[in-house]
Design an enzyme around this catalytic site. Structure first.
Site: not given
Ligand code: AMP
Length: 142
Positions: A103, A105
Site C-alpha cells: 500500500h 500512503h
Molecule cells: P504501514 O505501517 O505502512 O503498514 O501502514 C499501515 C497503515 O494501515 C497504518 O497507517 C494504519 O493506520 C492503517 N490501518 C490499519 N488498519 C486499518 C484499517 N482497518 N483500515 C484502514 N487503515 C488501517
C-alpha cells in the site's frame, strides 16, 4: 522474507469482510481512508493483486498503482486545500510496515504543520466518512 498472508487486514478489506471508507476503485486498485491518519485526508492506495510489499510485487502493478496514487494526491490536495502531499511506502518491519499487503500512503500537507505519528490514534468514524466524501467529490469533479 515471510510469505504473503491472505488473512492480513487489507486482504480482508479487499474481500469486503471488514469495512472501510472507500474513495476509489478500479479493476486493479482501491483507495480508502487510513483509520489512524497522520493528518486530515490520509488515504491508502492499495493494489488488488496480493503482495506483501513493494519487494515481492509484480512490477506490472506499479503503473496502475501510481496512476491512482497521482489521482488521489491531486484529489486530496484539492479536497483539503493542502499546500503539498507526502507519499510514503514501507517495506518490512525494520521500515515501519505494520500491514503486510502492498500500500501507498497519500497524506495532504500544510505549511508549518508536522505529520502526526505513524499508527497513532484512531480517528472517529464520522470524521473518516466526512473526509472520504470530500475526496470522492474531488475525484468526481476532475
Ligand atoms: P504501514 O505501517 O505502512 O503498514 O501502514 C499501515 C497503515 O494501515 C497504518 O497507517 C494504519 O493506520 C492503517 N490501518 C490499519 N488498519 C486499518 C484499517 N482497518 N483500515 C484502514 N487503515 C488501517
Amino acid at each position: 522474507m515471510a510469505a504473503y498472508d491472505t488473512d492480513n487486514i487489507f486482504a480482508k478489506i479487499l474481500r469486503g469482510e471488514i469495512p472501510s471508507q472507500r474513495v476509489y476503485e478500479d479493476e486493479a486498485v482501491i483507495a480508502f481512508m487510513d483509520v489512524m491518519p497522520q493528518g486530515p485526508g490520509h488515504t491508502l492506495v492499495v493494489p488488488k493483486a496480493p503482495s506483501r510489499n513493494l519487494l515481492d510485487a509484480d512490477p506490472s502493478i506499479f503503473g496502475p498503482l501510481f496512476t491512482v496514487v497521482q489521482k488521489v494526491a491531486l484529489a486530496v490536495k484539492k479536497a483539503f486545500g493542502a499546500d503539498g502531499v507526502t507519499i510514503l511506502q514501507f517495506n518490512e518491519p525494520a521500515s515501519g510496515q505494520t500491514v503486510y499487503h502492498l500500500h501507498v500512503h497519500v497524506i495532504p500537507r500544510f505549511d508549518g504543520i508536522p505529520l502526526k505519528p505513524h499508527t497513532g490514534g484512531m480517528e472517529k468514524p464520522e470524521v473518516l466518512a466526512e473526509s472520504a466524501e470530500k475526496i470522492r467529490a474531488a475525484l468526481a469533479a476532475r
